[in-house]
Design an enzyme around this catalytic site. Structure first.
Site, PDB file in Angstrom:
ATOM      1  N   ASN A 171       0.875  -1.173   0.000  1.00  0.00           N
ATOM      2  CA  ASN A 171       0.000   0.000   0.000  1.00  0.00           C
ATOM      3  C   ASN A 171       0.912   1.221   0.000  1.00  0.00           C
ATOM      4  OD1 ASN A 171      -1.736   2.083   0.563  1.00  0.00           O
ATOM      5  ND2 ASN A 171      -2.363   1.326   2.591  1.00  0.00           N
ATOM      6  N   TRP A 172       0.969   1.887  -1.148  1.00  0.00           N
ATOM      7  CA  TRP A 172       1.917   3.006  -1.275  1.00  0.00           C
ATOM      8  C   TRP A 172       1.362   4.309  -0.688  1.00  0.00           C
ATOM      9  CZ3 TRP A 172       4.385   2.144  -6.857  1.00  0.00           C
ATOM     10  CH2 TRP A 172       5.228   1.027  -6.782  1.00  0.00           C
ATOM     11  N   LYS A 173       0.137   4.267  -0.212  1.00  0.00           N
ATOM     12  CA  LYS A 173      -0.487   5.444   0.439  1.00  0.00           C
ATOM     13  C   LYS A 173      -0.263   6.699  -0.417  1.00  0.00           C
ATOM     14  CE  LYS A 173      -0.079   3.049   4.811  1.00  0.00           C
ATOM     15  NZ  LYS A 173       0.107   3.093   6.246  1.00  0.00           N
ATOM     16  N   HIS A 184      -9.379   1.081   4.976  1.00  0.00           N
ATOM     17  CA  HIS A 184      -8.100   1.226   5.685  1.00  0.00           C
ATOM     18  C   HIS A 184      -8.298   2.122   6.906  1.00  0.00           C
ATOM     19  CE1 HIS A 184      -3.972   2.317   6.577  1.00  0.00           C
ATOM     20  NE2 HIS A 184      -3.626   1.222   5.921  1.00  0.00           N
ATOM     21  N   GLU A 222      -6.627   4.455   8.061  1.00  0.00           N
ATOM     22  CA  GLU A 222      -6.404   5.893   7.823  1.00  0.00           C
ATOM     23  C   GLU A 222      -7.637   6.528   7.194  1.00  0.00           C
ATOM     24  OE1 GLU A 222      -2.728   5.321   5.716  1.00  0.00           O
ATOM     25  OE2 GLU A 222      -1.809   4.671   7.599  1.00  0.00           O
ATOM     26  N   GLU A 258      -5.116  -5.139  10.442  1.00  0.00           N
ATOM     27  CA  GLU A 258      -4.084  -4.135  10.669  1.00  0.00           C
ATOM     28  C   GLU A 258      -4.355  -3.440  11.997  1.00  0.00           C
ATOM     29  OE1 GLU A 258      -2.166  -2.847   6.709  1.00  0.00           O
ATOM     30  OE2 GLU A 258      -3.882  -1.553   7.034  1.00  0.00           O
ATOM     31  N   GLY A 268       2.862   1.991  10.853  1.00  0.00           N
ATOM     32  CA  GLY A 268       3.836   3.082  10.732  1.00  0.00           C
ATOM     33  C   GLY A 268       4.537   3.426  12.026  1.00  0.00           C
ATOM     34  N   SER A 311       3.783  -2.421  10.223  1.00  0.00           N
ATOM     35  CA  SER A 311       5.241  -2.508  10.397  1.00  0.00           C
ATOM     36  C   SER A 311       5.824  -3.863   9.988  1.00  0.00           C
ATOM     37  CB  SER A 311       5.627  -2.141  11.833  1.00  0.00           C
ATOM     38  OG  SER A 311       5.230  -0.810  12.132  1.00  0.00           O
ATOM     39  N   GLY A 366       2.991  -1.077   4.253  1.00  0.00           N
ATOM     40  CA  GLY A 366       3.086   0.339   3.929  1.00  0.00           C
ATOM     41  C   GLY A 366       4.538   0.715   3.659  1.00  0.00           C
ATOM     42  N   GLY A 367       5.184   1.259   4.668  1.00  0.00           N
ATOM     43  CA  GLY A 367       6.547   1.803   4.541  1.00  0.00           C
ATOM     44  C   GLY A 367       7.521   0.911   3.794  1.00  0.00           C
TER      45      GLY A 367
HETATM   46  P1  13P Z   1       3.271   0.180   7.689  1.00  0.00           P
HETATM   47  O1  13P Z   1       3.778  -1.081   7.016  1.00  0.00           O
HETATM   48  O2  13P Z   1       3.992   1.408   7.232  1.00  0.00           O
HETATM   49  O3  13P Z   1       3.179   0.045   9.155  1.00  0.00           O
HETATM   50  O4  13P Z   1       1.766   0.389   7.138  1.00  0.00           O
HETATM   51  C1  13P Z   1       0.870  -0.659   7.211  1.00  0.00           C
HETATM   52  C2  13P Z   1      -0.342  -0.295   6.460  1.00  0.00           C
HETATM   53  O5  13P Z   1      -1.086   0.589   6.850  1.00  0.00           O
HETATM   54  C3  13P Z   1      -0.610  -1.003   5.199  1.00  0.00           C
HETATM   55  O6  13P Z   1      -1.891  -0.745   4.727  1.00  0.00           O
END
Ligand code: 13P
Length: 253
Positions: free
Chosen positions: A11-13, A97, A99, A169, A175, A215, A236-237
């Site tokens: 997920n590149w957000k 998600h 967020e 999640e 994050g 993470s 994510g990251g």
């Molecule tokens: P991180 O891997 O940066 O913690 O993010 C997880 C995430 O929200 C994937 O959708």
């Protein structure tokens, strides 16, 4: 051993322009060429979808979006329909998600409508759920997951949901560098699978993939993936850098 094919999803957000995203996708394509027995999906931001779709041509990496709106078309300024996502080359879409729930008012009811819209366009929904740190500390993890699953999947029959992917999640692990322990992940995944069994039957529960997100990094992916109910990762990251992400794809090595 489960027969579920692992899915490693990025997920590149809100990162990368079209060009940056296409470059990263092109690199990833080369790096994971030899990957077998694993599905890969990346979800760039809307404006990069077209370029990434072009960059991924000739590879098995699936393209996902990070959101959609449930209406087919109309006066909904700023929104994007499932048909538009299919048109640009998406096969998957992340829905609900944390967020989006936290910053953009997504609710279980809107998530439900979005899953319905995705499925009716033959998009695979990656349905995200998870508790906050306060909820975990108040021992509400299972009741939160229970409600998110029941309300998010309300009024569906098991045959509607084929292909559905669930992503657990925990919000406190996103994050933050704080990963759920593999035991915590397994416990939540087992709970979710058993609930899905109650709602939609054992056959569905045995087949549905439940990803862990929060993470995930090259140094913890293997331990998480060894757990019997963890069928993949939503990252994510660590998905932003193709080299790092490819290490997650090769988690068995
Ligand atoms: P991180 O891997 O940066 O913690 O993010 C997880 C995430 O929200 C994937 O959708």
């Amino acid at each position: 051993m489960s027969s579920r094919t692992p899915l490693i999803a990025g997920n590149w957000k809100m990162h990368k322009t079209g060009l940056q995203a296409a470059e990263a996708a092109g690199q990833l394509k080369g790096l994971v060429k030899q990957a077998t027995g694993v599905e890969i999906m990346i979800a760039p931001t809307f404006t990069a979808l077209y370029q990434v779709a072009q960059a991924l041509k000739g590879s098995d990496i699936a393209l996902g979006a990070q959101n959609l709106y449930w209406e087919k078309q109309g006066a909904f300024t700023g929104e994007i329909s499932s048909e538009m996502l299919v048109d640009v080359g998406c096969s998957h879409v992340i829905i609900g998600h944390s967020e989006r729930r936290l910053f953009f008012g997504e609710t279980d009811a809107s998530v439900n409508r979005k899953i319905q819209a995705a499925l009716s366009a033959n998009l695979i929904p990656v349905f995200c759920i998870g508790e906050t740190e306060a909820q975990r500390e108040a021992s509400e993890t299972f009741s939160v997951l229970d409600k998110q699953v029941r309300d998010g999947l309300k009024d569906f029959a098991f045959e509607d949901l084929s292909g559905l992917v669930v992503a657990y999640e925990p919000v406190w692990a996103i994050g933050t560098g704080k990963t759920a322990s593999r035991e915590q992940a397994q416990e939540a995944h087992q709970f979710i699978r058993s609930l899905l069994g109650t709602l939609f039957g054992k056959q569905f529960a045995d087949a549905v993939r439940i990803l862990y997100g929060g993470s995930v990094k090259p140094d913890n992916v293997q331990a998480l993936m060894k757990m019997p109910d963890v069928d993949g990762a939503l990252v994510g990251g660590a998905s932003l850098d193709p080299e790092t992400f490819s290490k997650l794809v090769f988690f068995k090595h």
